[in-house]
Write a protein that holds these residues in place. Structure first.
Motif, short mmCIF file in Angstrom:
data_model
loop_
_atom_site.label_atom_id
_atom_site.label_comp_id
_atom_site.label_asym_id
_atom_site.label_seq_id
_atom_site.Cartn_x
_atom_site.Cartn_y
_atom_site.Cartn_z
N VAL A 68 0.83 -1.21 0.00
CA VAL A 68 0.00 0.00 0.00
C VAL A 68 0.87 1.25 0.00
N THR A 69 1.79 1.33 0.95
CA THR A 69 2.64 2.51 1.04
C THR A 69 3.57 2.62 -0.17
N GLY A 70 3.95 1.47 -0.73
CA GLY A 70 4.81 1.50 -1.92
C GLY A 70 4.10 2.11 -3.12
N ILE A 71 2.82 1.80 -3.28
CA ILE A 71 2.04 2.38 -4.37
C ILE A 71 1.89 3.89 -4.17
N LEU A 72 1.62 4.30 -2.94
CA LEU A 72 1.50 5.74 -2.65
C LEU A 72 2.81 6.47 -2.94
N ALA A 73 3.93 5.87 -2.50
CA ALA A 73 5.23 6.50 -2.70
C ALA A 73 5.63 6.51 -4.18
N MET A 74 5.33 5.42 -4.88
CA MET A 74 5.67 5.36 -6.30
C MET A 74 4.84 6.35 -7.11
N ALA A 75 3.59 6.54 -6.71
CA ALA A 75 2.74 7.52 -7.39
C ALA A 75 3.32 8.92 -7.24
N VAL A 76 3.80 9.24 -6.03
CA VAL A 76 4.42 10.54 -5.80
C VAL A 76 5.70 10.67 -6.62
N PHE A 77 6.52 9.64 -6.61
CA PHE A 77 7.80 9.65 -7.33
C PHE A 77 7.59 9.87 -8.83
N LEU A 78 6.67 9.11 -9.41
CA LEU A 78 6.41 9.24 -10.86
C LEU A 78 5.80 10.60 -11.18
N ALA A 79 4.89 11.06 -10.32
CA ALA A 79 4.22 12.33 -10.58
C ALA A 79 5.21 13.49 -10.58
N VAL A 80 6.08 13.55 -9.57
CA VAL A 80 7.01 14.68 -9.50
C VAL A 80 8.09 14.57 -10.57
N THR A 81 8.47 13.35 -10.94
CA THR A 81 9.49 13.18 -11.99
C THR A 81 8.93 13.60 -13.35
N ILE A 82 7.74 13.14 -13.66
CA ILE A 82 7.10 13.52 -14.93
C ILE A 82 6.85 15.01 -14.97
N LEU A 83 6.38 15.57 -13.85
CA LEU A 83 6.14 17.01 -13.77
C LEU A 83 7.43 17.80 -13.99
N GLY A 84 8.52 17.32 -13.41
CA GLY A 84 9.80 18.00 -13.57
C GLY A 84 10.25 18.05 -15.01
N PHE A 85 10.10 16.94 -15.74
CA PHE A 85 10.51 16.92 -17.14
C PHE A 85 9.55 17.72 -18.02
N ILE A 86 8.27 17.72 -17.68
CA ILE A 86 7.30 18.49 -18.46
C ILE A 86 7.57 19.99 -18.32
N LYS A 87 7.86 20.43 -17.12
CA LYS A 87 8.05 21.87 -16.88
C LYS A 87 9.43 22.37 -17.30
N HIS A 88 10.45 21.51 -17.18
CA HIS A 88 11.81 21.99 -17.40
C HIS A 88 12.57 21.24 -18.50
N GLY A 89 11.99 20.16 -19.00
CA GLY A 89 12.69 19.39 -20.02
C GLY A 89 13.99 18.82 -19.48
N ALA A 90 15.04 18.87 -20.30
CA ALA A 90 16.34 18.34 -19.90
C ALA A 90 16.96 19.13 -18.75
N HIS A 91 16.50 20.36 -18.55
CA HIS A 91 17.04 21.18 -17.45
C HIS A 91 16.67 20.59 -16.07
N PHE A 92 15.70 19.67 -16.06
CA PHE A 92 15.35 19.02 -14.79
C PHE A 92 16.54 18.22 -14.25
N LEU A 93 17.42 17.78 -15.14
CA LEU A 93 18.59 17.01 -14.73
C LEU A 93 19.57 17.85 -13.93
#
Length: 255
Positions: free
Chosen positions: A130-155
Motif C-alpha cells: 500500500v505505502t509502496g504504491i502511494l510512494a511510487m505515485a508521488v515519485f512518478l508524478a514529481v518526476t514527470i512534472l519535472g521533465f514536463i516543466k523543465h525538459g532536460a534542465h530538470f537534470l
C-alpha cells in the motif's frame, strides 16, 4: 512414554502462545481460498472504509457550512488550513495548484493510521504494498512534472553547481542514487513505523492474560495506544511534507 508425551503436549497447548504478526496477514473477505489479484480481502475492506471516512469528513462534514462550525466542519477546516499552509510554505505559490492531491494523500494516510487502532481492524498502511504504491505515485508524478516543466534542465537537480568542479561528478552519482531511493525510503518509513507499533501493542495485550502482570500490561497498552495515535499523525505529516519537498524539487530543480 505415551503419558509423558501427552503431558508435554498438554503443557504446550496451555502455554502462552501469541503471534503479534498475525494481525498483518492478508486474507480473503469471503471464503478461505487463495488471495488473487481480484480477491476482495481485509485490506480491500479497510481501504474502502478509509475512503468513506475521508468523504464523510471532507465532503459531508463541510456540506452544511456555517459561520459557527460543527465538529466535523471544524476538523475539516483545521486539516485544510494545516495542509494548505504546508504546501505553500514548502513549494511556494506555484505548488498550491497541486494542493488537492497532497490534501487527499494526507487525509487517506492519517485516517488509515487512526482506523487501524480500532480493535480487530486492519492497518492498511502497515503493508509495503500500500505505502509502496502511494510512494511510487508521488515519485512518478514529481518526476514527470519535472521533465514536463523543465525538459532536460530538470537534470540540473543532480548537478551540484555550488560544489568544486572535481567533486561534481561524484556528487551527481550520489544525487541520482538518492533520488531513486526516495520511493523506497518514503514507503518503508511509514509501513515500518505502523507495523512496529501495532506489533508491540499485540505483545502487551498477550501478557495482559497473565494475572500477575496484567495491570502493568494494561497500563503499557494504554500508553502505547496514546503513543500510536501520535505516531499516526506524525507519520502522515512526514509522508506529506516529504511529498512537498519532492514537489519543490520538480518545480525548482536548481541547486
Amino acid at each position: 512414554m505415551a503419558t509423558e508425551a501427552a503431558g508435554g503436549h498438554g503443557e504446550a497447548e496451555t502455554g502462552l502462545v501469541f503471534h503479534p504478526m498475525d494481525q498483518f496477514i492478508v486474507s480473503p473477505l469471503f471464503g478461505d481460498g487463495p488471495v488473487g489479484m481480484f480477491t476482495i480481502t481485509n485490506v480491500t475492506l479497510w481501504m474502502a472504509i478509509t475512503v468513506l471516512a475521508v468523504i464523510l469528513l471532507l465532503v459531508v462534514g463541510s456540506s452544511g457550512r456555517s459561520i459557527v462550525p460543527g465538529r466535523l466542519q471544524s476538523v475539516a477546516e483545521l486539516a485544510y488550513g494545516f495542509i494548505y499552509k504546508m504546501v505553500e510554505d514548502v513549494t511556494g505559490k506555484e505548488g498550491v495548484k497541486y494542493f488537492p492531491y497532497i490534501m487527499t494523500l494526507f487525509m487517506f494516510i492519517v485516517l488509515a493510521n487512526v482506523l487501524g487502532l480500532i480493535p480487530m481492524a486492519f492497518t492498511t498502511t502497515s503493508h509495503i504494498a500500500v505505502t509502496g504504491i502511494l510512494a511510487m505515485a508521488v515519485f512518478l508524478a514529481v518526476t514527470i512534472l519535472g521533465f514536463i516543466k523543465h525538459g532536460a534542465h530538470f537534470l540540473e537537480l543532480f548537478w551540484v553547481s555550488s560544489a568544486p568542479l572535481a567533486l561534481r561528478p561524484i556528487l551527481a552519482v550520489i544525487e541520482v542514487i538518492s533520488y531513486f531511493v526516495r520511493p523506497v525510503s518514503h514507503s518503508i518509513r511509514l509501513a515500518g513505523n505502523m507495523m512496529a507499533g501495532h506489533a508491540v501493542i499485540k505483545v502487551f495485550a498477550a501478557f495482559a492474560a497473565i494475572a500477575a502482570i496484567s495491570p502493568l500490561s494494561v497500563l503499557a497498552i494504554t500508553a502505547m495506544y496514546g503513543l500510536e495515535i501520535l505516531v499516526a499523525f506524525i507519520q502522515a505529516y512526514v509522508f506529506t511534507i516529504l511529498t512537498c519537498v519532492y514537489l519543490k524539487d520538480a518545480l525548482h530543480p536548481h541547486h
